[in-house]
Write an enzyme that holds these catalytic residues in place. Structure first.
Site, PDB file in Angstrom:
ATOM      1  CG  HIS A 166      -2.125  -0.800   1.147  1.00  0.00           C
ATOM      2  ND1 HIS A 166      -2.574  -1.356  -0.024  1.00  0.00           N
ATOM      3  CD2 HIS A 166      -3.031  -1.153   2.104  1.00  0.00           C
ATOM      4  CE1 HIS A 166      -3.696  -2.023   0.206  1.00  0.00           C
ATOM      5  NE2 HIS A 166      -3.987  -1.930   1.484  1.00  0.00           N
ATOM      6  CE1 TYR A 209     -10.689  -0.106  11.527  1.00  0.00           C
ATOM      7  CE2 TYR A 209     -10.669   1.808  12.962  1.00  0.00           C
ATOM      8  CZ  TYR A 209     -11.089   0.519  12.688  1.00  0.00           C
ATOM      9  OH  TYR A 209     -11.907  -0.144  13.562  1.00  0.00           O
ATOM     10  CD  GLU A 210      -4.483  -1.095   5.414  1.00  0.00           C
ATOM     11  OE1 GLU A 210      -3.306  -1.359   5.653  1.00  0.00           O
ATOM     12  OE2 GLU A 210      -5.228  -1.834   4.740  1.00  0.00           O
ATOM     13  CB  ALA A 211      -8.878   3.582   5.218  1.00  0.00           C
ATOM     14  N   GLY A 212      -6.737   5.805   6.673  1.00  0.00           N
ATOM     15  CA  GLY A 212      -6.495   7.218   6.943  1.00  0.00           C
ATOM     16  C   GLY A 212      -7.226   7.771   8.151  1.00  0.00           C
TER      17      GLY A 212
END
Lengths: 312, 238, 312, 238
Positions: free
Chosen positions: A112, B50-53
């Protein structure tokens, strides 16, 4: 279109058909970005309808949209970092193509952060971006574009990834004005980086708003119209993914796809019915039915307003 | 004694290991429930990343995926992924990261990329996602996975993430910690399992602590939180 | 302090005196960042009052705040990119110190982007950051920490700057909650990068707000309380610079300083009266007088509110 | 004939050169007025970018510094400086950047760092600011400065910014363009000046266009815009 400062602004509003037809070309590297949030399904479906060919599709998480595009035969190669149906399981169409012998799909994989750094290098016009990843793993062997780089300040060696500059980036957003000035809230993923890195940019929005709405809150803007080539108004264009404040992820569809996609023929039938068989996204939305979208609507949670102050 | 599933035991065991942890990178599924259970029990100050931000998420429902809108509304901060991975993760602010694995070896190295040869895999797995950099940059790594001779292997088909920072591996049978010279060591077996069954469910001869404990059963309170609040539909736990 | 989720949050609210006293140490590298906007004058003055010594002061534009701190003798070295009184002229105290023979002040200089990249490398825990600048100039000769770096993907050579990790970053913001979750709108400069790069962070705010105000608009947050060590409530703490939506730049003071600072003795008199001679910022504000601040107040320009949606 | 100041002539000459320009990196002072004049005359589609982090500014008053709050309110986008310099400038989106100079040489190279030796300067100047990277990354560079033998020098004391992309230099006496082999060439002299006076006001023997034009006077409309709208207090223009 005359703005209030007297300048003539570009009106870039286009239909999805025209935007895809004019801006996506066979053989292009295309990035439909959006990390779980604001995934450009409407654009992906139009690319399928127009039978584009030999695309290199870039995305951290190919998600269902690329599974569908791979199944439809528009894609030659994937550039990605995580290949799954999030929270559900596998992307079966992509797996079928990549596990075939010989493989029907070329894969170029990063992590990612590696993909984010690639877009960032592209946006910044840097040849590479350094990061702390890959050390001691098999990834640099699997992908020789992941390369070591020496710090000029110590003996330390870290890794680099090369700039990724897609031919086209397609960004779904909550709102934009006719010139393409675009605002997003909620998860931002790496849409800004992908768009600044790309040669051409298509913005697809839930709402087209007046320039004054954008200019009232300039810190909310992620893309200036300057880098945007077309603005497409397409409510529910990110379904079955979600748009923060507009609609929820349609998780039932993600579960359904797990079943549909296990078999090539059932995928074809689904594409025939829901993509090839509809003229555009508004027909898809009508066919899905109001009740489905009504059930996905959240209750309000307003951000509140801040004061920028008028300074004269 | 309470009746509970293997998933519930894994969640509870992982949650207990989070005691006192401040900042945790959350995955979906079992890790998500474990982290939320820890926040309600042994680690009230826990911040969910969360890695999504998202930093400081306070999800009103169990997130369906790593990027559910419920992790955004009411969070402390939402950032681009460049900043989340760059400033938070690589910047050294993450205490614990959770990883899953298709294969793990005795050093804690992990494969989530392919089974078989890389160029011609028999099974194409999802790949790294953020795992590779989480493994290198979080201060410690928790792994939650079911164990079997096919997943606990002597030799990985592909090394996606390094095990150097793996602290705990929680399986359906027991709990491993990485010892001083970097080998996983069985420290505890879950109720219903024993060391022999654990040995039979892995592809290498494990190090075993001098006195293997039995993992305490999930408490009534832990089970109530899981069943009534964290996964009332039993999506992940039944 | 018990939050609504039952967790106990840190209350980091402190007086400016205590925050500076506990978190700024003699010999520290200190970054009071804020590019023209939200410059931490109140913090700089408290550092002067506490007679800190041998500081390395980092800032793109040292501005009046560092001119005053250099004049007051707290600074050993400047790390910077543009040394001027913006829109007015020179920083005379700094010039006197640097043009003295031998120089009384060490200078380490970059360009704006170089400084931004240094903080970014620090925030990202990278040893260096690559950029397209310095090529063909005398800057790498003047500052040997600006070094060439080879791309691993071509023959191309660009430049790198080393990570900058200040011991303390001091950030002025419109608002934060007691745990230090901080929001800024208007110019963002490189405060986020400087704060994430630093070991310790002091946030100084115009308003202390409830956590719920922050959580209503998480995209507006620039710093999480996680990295913040102290929160100081100090209205008008950025005067004579400005706080978007709160007050304007006091340009008259920037012009006055050009006169005051031309002479070492008049600087001393000014510091005696306005810094050493007042106990804290509220005394400074009272001494400046309400009329001065009233004149700096803008009329409202609301951002409008967006909907995040409640998803249960 | 209108009466006008040297600054007004410089502003008008620079503004005219911006005809058709789309995206301009603005500095304070004369460049700021020139750019705003161009937007109202020869370049209505001009977008104003400020290094402080603003794209598409629409200032309601003349900005007092490079980071005035009036450039934020009503702008299209506000970004971090990392993004402004990284994505906009280094990303190649800036058509014209304005630079000032304490010294310039015949190649357009610029000094804004020191007069004298770097380590022991007789005058310490502001330094690069963003100039060094603007000079390398904007598609073309405009320089506005007064000329004299001390500022138009044969040899710079320090090279802060390279002249490769300099397109126009507007002084109080005339207008220079960089010719094909990279030398500044005098193309036009302002009303009241002549080639001899220009020659006497610089430290090298300039290239001169075969037929040097006389810069047209500022028009009544240009002067009205400057005096009534852009700098009504005459801060920069008198």
């Amino acid at each position: 279109m005359v703005r209030d400062d007297g300048a003539v602004a570009d009106n870039k509003v286009a239909s999805m058909h025209d935007a895809i037809s004019e801006l996506v070309r066979d053989g292009d590297a295309v990035a439909i970005e959006g990390f779980t949030h604001l995934i450009g399904f409407a654009a992906g479906h139009e690319i399928i309808r127009q039978r584009k060919r030999d695309l290199t599709l870039c995305r951290l998480t190919p998600d269902l949209v690329y599974d569908q595009m791979v199944a439809a035969g528009v894609c030659r190669k994937l550039v990605f970092s995580w290949l799954g149906n999030p929270g559900v399981g596998s992307l079966h169409a992509i797996r079928r193509a990549s596990e075939a012998s010989p493989p029907q799909l070329e894969l170029e994989e990063y992590s990612h952060f590696g993909m984010v750094c690639r877009y960032t290098a592209g946006a910044m016009n840097l040849p590479f971006f350094p990061l702390r990843s890959y050390e001691g793993t098999d990834l640099p062997r699997a992908n020789p574009l992941i390369r070591p780089i020496q710090s000029p300040y110590s003996e330390e060696r870290i890794y680099a990834v090369p700039a990724l500059k897609p031919d086209v980036a397609i960004i779904h957003a909550q709102r934009a004005d006719a010139a393409g000035d675009t605002q997003v809230w909620g998860l931002l993923g790496c849409q800004k980086e992908a768009a600044f890195a790309a040669d051409r940019v298509i913005v697809v929005v839930e709402e087209l708003v007046d320039e004054s709405v954008i200019r009232a809150d300039p810190n909310r803007t992620i893309l200036p119209g300057l880098i945007v080539d077309a603005v497409v108004l397409e409510p529910f264009g990110a379904h079955p993914s979600y748009a923060q404040g507009y609609y929820d992820r349609d998780n039932a569809f993600y579960l359904d796809w797990d079943v549909i996609s296990r078999d090539a023929e059932s995928v074809d039938r689904w594409l025939d019915e829901w993509v090839i068989g509809v003229a555009d996204r508004s027909e898809y939305v009508a066919k899905m039915g109001d009740a489905r979208f009504l059930a996905l609507r959240p209750t309000p949670a307003p951000s509140g307003s801040v004061d920028y102050g008028e300074y004269r | 004694m309470n009746d509970f599933s293997a998933s519930e035991m894994m969640i509870v065991a992982a949650a207990r290991e989070l005691s006192g942890t401040r900042v945790c990178f959350v995955g979906v599924g079992l890790p998500n429930i474990a982290v939320n259970l820890a926040k309600r029990t042994v680690a009230p100050g826990l911040e969910l990343v969360y890695e999504a931000g998202v930093f400081g998420a306070r999800p009103a429902r169990l997130p369906l995926s790593i990027g559910d809108p419920t992790i955004v509304t009411g969070a402390t901060a939402v950032t681009s992924m460049l900043e989340l991975f760059g400033y938070y993760l690589q910047g050294g602010l993450i205490d614990v990261g959770f990883l899953g694995a298709a294969q793990i070896d005795s050093r804690g190295d992990i494969n989530t990329t392919v089974i078989g040869q890389y160029e011609t895999p028999t099974t194409r797995l999802p790949g790294s996602g953020g795992a590779c950099e989480i493994a290198q940059n979080a201060k410690s790594i928790f792994v939650i996975m079911r164990q079997s001779p096919r997943s606990f292997v002597e030799r990985l088909d592909f090394k996606t993430s390094v095990g150097d920072r793996v602290r705990v591996v929680v399986t359906d049978l027991g709990i491993y910690h990485r010892d001083d010279d970097g080998e996983l060591r069985l420290g505890s077996v879950h109720p219903g399992a024993d060391v022999e069954r654990v040995r039979a469910s892995m592809g290498w001869e494990p190090r075993v602590a001098p006195s293997v404990a039995q993992t305490p059963d999930p408490s009534a309170d832990e089970l109530r939180l899981i069943r009534e609040e964290l996964d009332p539909q039993g999506v992940y736990t039944r």
